[in-house]
Motif scaffolding. Sequence first.
Motif, short mmCIF file in Angstrom:
data_model
loop_
_atom_site.label_atom_id
_atom_site.label_comp_id
_atom_site.label_asym_id
_atom_site.label_seq_id
_atom_site.Cartn_x
_atom_site.Cartn_y
_atom_site.Cartn_z
N ARG A 32 0.91 -0.99 -0.15
CA ARG A 32 0.19 0.11 -0.11
C ARG A 32 0.90 1.37 -0.10
O ARG A 32 0.55 2.18 -0.52
N PHE A 33 2.01 1.35 0.76
CA PHE A 33 2.66 2.44 0.87
C PHE A 33 4.25 1.88 0.96
O PHE A 33 4.72 0.87 1.14
N GLN A 34 5.25 2.74 0.73
CA GLN A 34 6.68 2.65 0.78
C GLN A 34 7.36 3.79 1.48
O GLN A 34 6.68 4.94 1.12
N PHE A 35 8.40 3.56 1.94
CA PHE A 35 9.14 4.81 2.15
C PHE A 35 10.69 4.56 2.32
O PHE A 35 11.30 3.22 2.09
N GLU A 36 11.46 5.34 2.32
CA GLU A 36 13.13 5.09 2.12
C GLU A 36 13.43 4.15 3.12
O GLU A 36 13.23 4.53 4.31
N MET B 263 5.78 9.06 3.02
CA MET B 263 5.30 7.88 2.42
C MET B 263 4.95 8.18 0.93
O MET B 263 4.91 9.23 0.48
N GLU B 264 5.33 7.01 0.36
CA GLU B 264 5.34 6.97 -1.20
C GLU B 264 4.15 5.92 -1.55
O GLU B 264 3.84 5.03 -0.76
N ASP B 265 3.47 6.22 -2.74
CA ASP B 265 2.52 5.03 -3.11
C ASP B 265 3.52 3.73 -3.55
O ASP B 265 4.87 4.01 -3.63
N PRO B 266 3.00 2.56 -4.00
CA PRO B 266 4.03 1.72 -4.36
C PRO B 266 4.68 2.07 -5.55
O PRO B 266 5.87 1.15 -5.77
N ALA B 267 4.10 2.84 -6.37
CA ALA B 267 5.13 3.37 -7.63
C ALA B 267 6.30 4.16 -7.16
O ALA B 267 6.94 4.78 -8.16
N GLY B 268 6.32 4.77 -6.22
CA GLY B 268 7.40 5.68 -5.78
C GLY B 268 6.85 7.15 -5.84
O GLY B 268 7.80 7.97 -5.48
N ARG B 269 5.69 7.42 -5.94
CA ARG B 269 5.13 8.80 -5.94
C ARG B 269 4.69 9.11 -4.46
O ARG B 269 4.53 8.28 -3.79
N PRO B 270 4.95 10.43 -4.08
CA PRO B 270 4.58 10.89 -2.87
C PRO B 270 3.23 10.77 -2.64
O PRO B 270 2.21 10.73 -3.25
N ALA B 271 2.73 10.07 -1.44
CA ALA B 271 1.36 9.58 -1.13
C ALA B 271 0.64 10.86 -0.43
O ALA B 271 -0.51 10.90 -0.68
N PHE B 272 1.32 11.60 0.41
CA PHE B 272 0.63 12.94 0.81
C PHE B 272 1.66 13.92 0.84
O PHE B 272 2.86 13.96 0.47
N ASP B 273 1.02 15.07 1.13
CA ASP B 273 1.53 16.43 0.89
C ASP B 273 2.69 16.78 1.96
O ASP B 273 2.40 16.18 3.09
N THR B 274 3.43 17.61 1.81
CA THR B 274 4.17 18.25 2.91
C THR B 274 3.76 19.66 3.23
O THR B 274 3.46 20.53 2.28
N TRP B 275 3.23 19.85 4.63
CA TRP B 275 2.15 21.17 5.02
C TRP B 275 3.24 22.10 5.49
O TRP B 275 4.20 21.96 6.24
N SER C 254 -2.81 19.84 12.19
CA SER C 254 -4.30 19.57 11.97
C SER C 254 -4.24 18.63 10.73
O SER C 254 -4.69 17.54 10.40
N ARG C 255 -3.45 19.27 9.45
CA ARG C 255 -3.44 18.59 8.42
C ARG C 255 -2.53 17.26 8.37
O ARG C 255 -2.92 16.32 7.80
N GLN C 256 -1.50 17.19 9.10
CA GLN C 256 -0.59 16.14 9.36
C GLN C 256 -1.42 14.88 10.04
O GLN C 256 -1.45 13.66 9.47
N MET C 257 -2.28 15.19 11.01
CA MET C 257 -3.11 14.17 11.67
C MET C 257 -3.91 13.69 10.69
O MET C 257 -4.42 12.55 10.89
N GLN C 258 -4.77 14.46 9.81
CA GLN C 258 -5.55 13.87 8.97
C GLN C 258 -5.03 13.08 7.91
O GLN C 258 -5.54 11.89 7.52
N ASP C 259 -3.87 13.25 7.46
CA ASP C 259 -2.91 12.48 6.67
C ASP C 259 -2.55 11.08 7.23
O ASP C 259 -2.61 10.15 6.88
N HIS C 260 -2.14 11.25 8.54
CA HIS C 260 -1.87 10.12 9.26
C HIS C 260 -3.03 9.38 9.40
O HIS C 260 -2.84 7.87 9.23
N SER C 261 -4.10 9.63 9.78
CA SER C 261 -5.45 8.73 9.45
C SER C 261 -5.58 8.33 8.23
O SER C 261 -6.25 7.01 8.49
#
Length: 174
Positions: A99-103, A130-142, A151-158
Amino acid sequence: MKKVLIGAIIVIAVPVVANGLFVTWPALRAKADDPRNSSVSLYVHYQWGVNPSTLVLDVWNIAPTASMADVDRVLLDTAEAFKDRSFSKVQLAFRSQARFQFEGSYFRRLGEERAWQNPVYTIRTMAEHMEDPAGRPAFDTWTGGLLGVVSRQMQDHSEMHRRWYINDLARGMY
């Protein structure tokens, strides 16, 4: 025929033993150190069972009473168990579906910081790595004001947890 059978057994046995000794066993020991971790069934293995440059953290089952914090704790305890190891990537999977990957360097940092870092800081900043399985960023940096960013980071975590395993569990894939 006998040589082929012996060869096939060796081809299968070597990756199974390597996974067991080098990744599954250390992860199980780390998980066993905290009895609260028993609510999360996590199988740790090399990618495809043979690629030692990619570690897979594969959630198989979660007790109905478990929380996202329980899953985070298991992930961080596992990172701590591997803090002296280097991987290129670490994948988060649910029942063998990445589902996700990271360095790997980020995973190592999580393990090195586990003993002293504030876990709230760790979980709120995790999704931006986090990246998606293809290596693209899965979430933004706020960026911006502290309350808005947190608030946005915790939403992304959920959302990370929902996409990792919660949505499938809610659909009855258990």
